[in-house]
Motif scaffolding. Sequence first.
Motif, PDB file in Angstrom:
ATOM      1  N   LYS A 210      11.026   5.408  -0.500  1.00 40.36           N
ATOM      2  CA  LYS A 210      10.046   5.911  -1.475  1.00 40.36           C
ATOM      3  C   LYS A 210       8.874   6.586  -0.781  1.00 40.36           C
ATOM      4  O   LYS A 210       8.392   7.621  -1.223  1.00 40.36           O
ATOM      5  N   GLU A 211       8.407   5.935   0.288  1.00 43.32           N
ATOM      6  CA  GLU A 211       7.267   6.483   1.021  1.00 43.32           C
ATOM      7  C   GLU A 211       7.581   7.882   1.557  1.00 43.32           C
ATOM      8  O   GLU A 211       6.760   8.788   1.468  1.00 43.32           O
ATOM      9  N   THR A 212       8.789   8.070   2.084  1.00 43.86           N
ATOM     10  CA  THR A 212       9.169   9.397   2.591  1.00 43.86           C
ATOM     11  C   THR A 212       9.346  10.390   1.457  1.00 43.86           C
ATOM     12  O   THR A 212       9.035  11.570   1.605  1.00 43.86           O
ATOM     13  N   LEU A 213       9.862   9.912   0.320  1.00 41.62           N
ATOM     14  CA  LEU A 213      10.184  10.835  -0.768  1.00 41.62           C
ATOM     15  C   LEU A 213       8.948  11.370  -1.492  1.00 41.62           C
ATOM     16  O   LEU A 213       8.995  12.451  -2.060  1.00 41.62           O
ATOM     17  N   VAL A 214       7.841  10.623  -1.486  1.00 46.64           N
ATOM     18  CA  VAL A 214       6.639  11.151  -2.155  1.00 46.64           C
ATOM     19  C   VAL A 214       5.723  11.897  -1.189  1.00 46.64           C
ATOM     20  O   VAL A 214       4.722  12.461  -1.606  1.00 46.64           O
ATOM     21  N   ALA A 215       6.059  11.880   0.097  1.00 44.66           N
ATOM     22  CA  ALA A 215       5.195  12.559   1.068  1.00 44.66           C
ATOM     23  C   ALA A 215       5.302  14.080   0.888  1.00 44.66           C
ATOM     24  O   ALA A 215       6.353  14.589   0.539  1.00 44.66           O
ATOM     25  N   PRO A 216       4.190  14.788   1.130  1.00 44.78           N
ATOM     26  CA  PRO A 216       4.191  16.238   0.926  1.00 44.78           C
ATOM     27  C   PRO A 216       4.852  16.979   2.085  1.00 44.78           C
ATOM     28  O   PRO A 216       4.253  17.839   2.707  1.00 44.78           O
TER      29      PRO A 216
ATOM     30  N   ARG B 249      11.703  18.131   1.586  1.00 44.46           N
ATOM     31  CA  ARG B 249      12.769  17.157   1.846  1.00 44.46           C
ATOM     32  C   ARG B 249      13.768  17.678   2.872  1.00 44.46           C
ATOM     33  O   ARG B 249      14.324  16.903   3.643  1.00 44.46           O
TER      34      ARG B 249
END
Lengths: 228, 261
Positions: free
Chosen positions: A66-72, A75
Amino acid sequence: MIVASLGQPLLYLLVLGFGLGPVFQKAGNGSYLQFVAPGVIGMSVLFTSVFSGIGLLWDRQFGFLKETLVAPVPRATVMIGKTLGGATVATIQGLLVLAICLIAGFRPVNWLTLPLALVFMIMTAIVFAGLGVAIGSKLQDIQGMQLIMNFVVLPIYFLSGALFPLTDLPTVLNFLTRIDPLSYGVDGLRNIMIGTSQFPPELSLAVLAVAALIFIALGSYSFSKIQI
Amino acid sequence: MIRVENLSKKFGEVTAVDNVSFEVAAGEIFAFLGPNGAGKTTTIKMLTTLLKPTSGKIEIDGLDPAKQSNEVRKRFGIVFQDPSLDQELTAEENMDLHGVLYSVPRKLRHERTEMLLTLFELWDRRKSYVKEFSGGMKRRLEIARGFLHTPKILFLDEPTLGLDPQSRNQLWTHVKNLNQSEGVTVFLTTHYMDEAERVAERIAVIDHGKIIAQGSPDELKRQTDTDSLEAAFLRLTGSTIRDEKAGAADQMREMARMWRK
Ligand SMILES: Nc1ncnc2c1ncn2[C@@H]1O[C@H](COP(=O)(O)OP(=O)(O)OP(=O)(O)O)[C@@H](O)[C@H]1O
Ligand SMILES: [Mg+2]
């Protein structure tokens, strides 16, 4: 982790290299240890890289994904980062296995060109780390991992010519070995390490490059579609 | 800052979020209250690009999270309800990784890491692996990490879950400060009504995926003719317990009933 996972290639090398050696020699194919060493290197690069990509599943299970997926960060960038990270570990693993092969008695045809083997290790590692991430983005739970092992990773390994020469095979088997990217990785290694090969090394390299592009594109796509 | 129109999310047969509309103004502290399984986390996931809505419209700072995901991601920070730390890294490494992902310059990253880990009393344990932390310590680290970069919008999904009163106090004081000094918009959920009453300017109550009331804490009390937010909440959502995550006390009561039979 790296050291622990050296057990399996070592086992293959000893059991196959020394166990099957006499049979192989009788059939007039020369030393089996010489023949199988590139295959065992290919195997450890394959396993390490695929499983580094599938490691995404752990990130999902422990929540870190989750932390990686919401980072700006786009992807695709994250995906390529993961692929290259996995490929690096797998290449190091391949080099360690090469060292073990040398200790076990493997002798390359030409010491000077041996470093070129690294090129094939890196390419093979990128191909299968990319495949690993593509699979890892889709896997929801640990049960899926066993399926991937049995129906993807092991077939890729056994159909690659890592353990037997890709000559005089039945048509279907022949076809399957030709679409297996690992065949080209192992064949390229053999070309450099023992001086004989099925395909021209340029062809092997080109096939690996195309496979890498396909899997990275596939991986980026499925990674960018993850929802949790 | 946040605008939601007719938002719905279905998981197969289950409608987790059902035609929800609301707005949060820039600089506002907005609380989303509702019983377990009401659809709070699902709404937050759609607002933060983790889930695609089944239907409806979302605007975050004028942008669509489904189409301009990366632009939207630059604008918010989030503390998740569920764990999201890398267990194999130390507290400090988790902070640092977050700083890198959000392009916080190195010097600022280190200053803020020290400030936040000190604030949440983790500085002495910064070299310890997260897997060796207690539940509350992990929670505090999740919160500290969420504050590392200064976003325009902060999503806090039950941030005080499992925290001691001291840490809760630190957290809300810090949130209030950020809101006042930097004008950060805050979207929070909590099951503690006293917290909501203390920090939130506006509240929406959601139940079974639908928003059933909106307004300031005082307005909600007036609407329901009650004198505390807790009473207002119970009046709005009823006092039956949701089967999901029923508390230990409820289970004990259930057991006791079975024994008596
Ligand atoms: N991935 C999923 N697949 C299927 N159903 C889901 C999924 N995520 C949530 N749900 C369902 O959606 C509903 C709303 O869940 P949600 O997590 O949004 O509730 P919540 O308001 O955050 O509750 P809590 O206070 O317990 O955190 C629940 O009925 C839940 O079972
Ligand atoms: Mg929730």
